[in-house]
Design a protein around this motif. Structure first.
Motif, PDB file in Angstrom:
ATOM      1  N   LEU A   1       0.829  -1.190   0.000  1.00 42.14           N
ATOM      2  CA  LEU A   1       0.000   0.000   0.000  1.00 42.14           C
ATOM      3  C   LEU A   1       0.876   1.257   0.000  1.00 42.14           C
ATOM      4  O   LEU A   1       1.960   1.271   0.571  1.00 42.14           O
ATOM      5  CB  LEU A   1      -0.923  -0.001   1.220  1.00 42.14           C
ATOM      6  N   VAL A   2       0.381   2.279  -0.658  1.00 41.15           N
ATOM      7  CA  VAL A   2       1.082   3.558  -0.695  1.00 41.15           C
ATOM      8  C   VAL A   2       0.617   4.389   0.496  1.00 41.15           C
ATOM      9  O   VAL A   2      -0.585   4.601   0.687  1.00 41.15           O
ATOM     10  CB  VAL A   2       0.796   4.301  -2.012  1.00 41.15           C
ATOM     11  N   THR A   3       1.538   4.845   1.285  1.00 41.46           N
ATOM     12  CA  THR A   3       1.210   5.620   2.481  1.00 41.46           C
ATOM     13  C   THR A   3       1.017   7.098   2.126  1.00 41.46           C
ATOM     14  O   THR A   3       1.487   7.560   1.071  1.00 41.46           O
ATOM     15  CB  THR A   3       2.326   5.487   3.523  1.00 41.46           C
ATOM     16  N   PRO A   4       0.333   7.863   2.990  1.00 39.05           N
ATOM     17  CA  PRO A   4       0.225   9.319   2.755  1.00 39.05           C
ATOM     18  C   PRO A   4       1.582   9.996   2.616  1.00 39.05           C
ATOM     19  O   PRO A   4       1.733  10.939   1.836  1.00 39.05           O
ATOM     20  CB  PRO A   4      -0.529   9.803   3.998  1.00 39.05           C
ATOM     21  N   ALA A   5       2.576   9.510   3.343  1.00 42.71           N
ATOM     22  CA  ALA A   5       3.911  10.091   3.239  1.00 42.71           C
ATOM     23  C   ALA A   5       4.499   9.849   1.847  1.00 42.71           C
ATOM     24  O   ALA A   5       5.171  10.723   1.278  1.00 42.71           O
ATOM     25  CB  ALA A   5       4.825   9.503   4.310  1.00 42.71           C
ATOM     26  N   ASP A   6       4.239   8.669   1.282  1.00 45.63           N
ATOM     27  CA  ASP A   6       4.713   8.375  -0.066  1.00 45.63           C
ATOM     28  C   ASP A   6       4.067   9.309  -1.088  1.00 45.63           C
ATOM     29  O   ASP A   6       4.719   9.784  -2.031  1.00 45.63           O
ATOM     30  CB  ASP A   6       4.410   6.923  -0.440  1.00 45.63           C
ATOM     31  N   ILE A   7       2.778   9.566  -0.912  1.00 46.77           N
ATOM     32  CA  ILE A   7       2.064  10.456  -1.830  1.00 46.77           C
ATOM     33  C   ILE A   7       2.621  11.872  -1.740  1.00 46.77           C
ATOM     34  O   ILE A   7       2.845  12.543  -2.757  1.00 46.77           O
ATOM     35  CB  ILE A   7       0.558  10.425  -1.539  1.00 46.77           C
TER      36      ILE A   7
ATOM     37  N   MET B   1      -7.020  10.999  -6.788  1.00 43.26           N
ATOM     38  CA  MET B   1      -7.173   9.546  -6.821  1.00 43.26           C
ATOM     39  C   MET B   1      -6.971   8.943  -5.434  1.00 43.26           C
ATOM     40  O   MET B   1      -7.666   7.987  -5.061  1.00 43.26           O
ATOM     41  CB  MET B   1      -6.176   8.941  -7.817  1.00 43.26           C
ATOM     42  N   ALA B   2      -6.030   9.483  -4.675  1.00 42.75           N
ATOM     43  CA  ALA B   2      -5.744   8.936  -3.353  1.00 42.75           C
ATOM     44  C   ALA B   2      -6.923   9.110  -2.404  1.00 42.75           C
ATOM     45  O   ALA B   2      -7.275   8.194  -1.646  1.00 42.75           O
ATOM     46  CB  ALA B   2      -4.502   9.610  -2.776  1.00 42.75           C
ATOM     47  N   PHE B   3      -7.568  10.268  -2.447  1.00 43.28           N
ATOM     48  CA  PHE B   3      -8.640  10.562  -1.484  1.00 43.28           C
ATOM     49  C   PHE B   3     -10.011  10.058  -1.944  1.00 43.28           C
ATOM     50  O   PHE B   3     -10.894   9.838  -1.117  1.00 43.28           O
ATOM     51  CB  PHE B   3      -8.711  12.061  -1.212  1.00 43.28           C
ATOM     52  N   SER B   4     -10.199   9.882  -3.262  1.00 38.46           N
ATOM     53  CA  SER B   4     -11.511   9.465  -3.763  1.00 38.46           C
ATOM     54  C   SER B   4     -11.565   7.978  -4.100  1.00 38.46           C
ATOM     55  O   SER B   4     -12.652   7.403  -4.189  1.00 38.46           O
ATOM     56  CB  SER B   4     -11.879  10.272  -5.011  1.00 38.46           C
TER      57      SER B   4
END
Length: 242
Positions: free
Chosen positions: A165-171, A211-214
């Motif tokens: 999974l991609v973390t918020p920090a990665d984004i 894309m991350a939030f929706s």
């Protein structure tokens, strides 16, 4: 025999070879010829007669199938047709000039084995077989086939690849990198100069965060319109058709 065309309903008189369906050899005696003729008449009444005309090559069937879906508006998306076209191109290369009624299970199995030997995943191979089956179903509807060579063929077992999974920090790190100067090998070779930040860096960052939030996929996010946004309810509609 008087034979009805399954596509047009027109009846024509045709010469039918009296061959044994098991041995594929012609009748050797009058009695055997009478027996085979009677069998054909029964098949005619039951609408189970074998195809008694020259069937198209597989490449021709593929071209007809793709042209049909380009003309008729159905539930298949253009992306689905594009994937099927790629799969059917590989099948055409494998089948050569084989006619649709001559395609055997052995040919299908050989294609599957070849794809697996090349390291293709079981899921992709299953999609290839589905594309073949869809194409041959069209040939069956057109009266060229009585049965599918893929009937009873079980799909390959496969294990989905585990993805981290991609973390918020990665984004945040990805979006931040877009606004930083990019390094280009050609410029470094001329004197170590750095390039410019990514064009439309802010739009890129907004796109990634959308894309991350929706939870929208790439194409779904690109297709969004302002009419898909309800500011009063703070609601975003993904995959709207209207």
């Amino acid at each position: 025999m008087v034979i009805e065309d399954p596509c047009t309903g027109a009846k024509t008189t045709r010469r039918v070879p009296l061959e044994d369906p098991d041995t594929k050899k012609p009748a050797a005696t009058v009695a055997e010829a009478v027996r085979l003729l009677q069998r054909l008449r029964v098949q005619r009444e039951d609408r189970t007669l074998p195809v008694l005309r020259r069937t198209p090559q597989f490449s021709e069937a593929v071209a007809d199938y793709l042209a049909f879906h380009q003309t008729v508006k159905d539930a298949k998306r253009s992306t689905t047709i594009g994937k099927e076209r790629s799969a059917l191109t590989r099948w055409t290369e494998h089948m050569g000039e084989t006619r649709v009624d001559r395609i055997t299970r052995a040919q299908v199995n050989a294609f599957i084995a070849k794809r697996q030997a090349n390291g293709v995943s079981g899921r992709t191979v299953n999609l290839d077989v589905i594309a073949l089956r869809n194409c041959l179903k069209k040939s069956m509807d057109d009266g060229w086939l009585k049965d599918l060579p893929t009937r009873g063929l079980r799909p390959l077992k496969w294990t989905p690849r585990t993805r981290e999974l991609v973390t918020p920090a990665d984004i945040d790190r990805l979006c931040g990198a877009a606004s930083k100067p990019q390094f280009h090998k050609s410029r470094l070779a001329r004197g170590g100069e750095t390039g410019q930040p990514l064009k439309n860096a802010q739009q890129f960052a907004d796109y990634i965060r959308l894309m991350a939030f929706s939870g929208a996929r790439m194409r779904e996010a690109l297709r969004l319109k302002w009419t898909d946004v309800d500011f009063e309810r703070k609601q975003l509609t993904i995959g709207a058709t209207a």
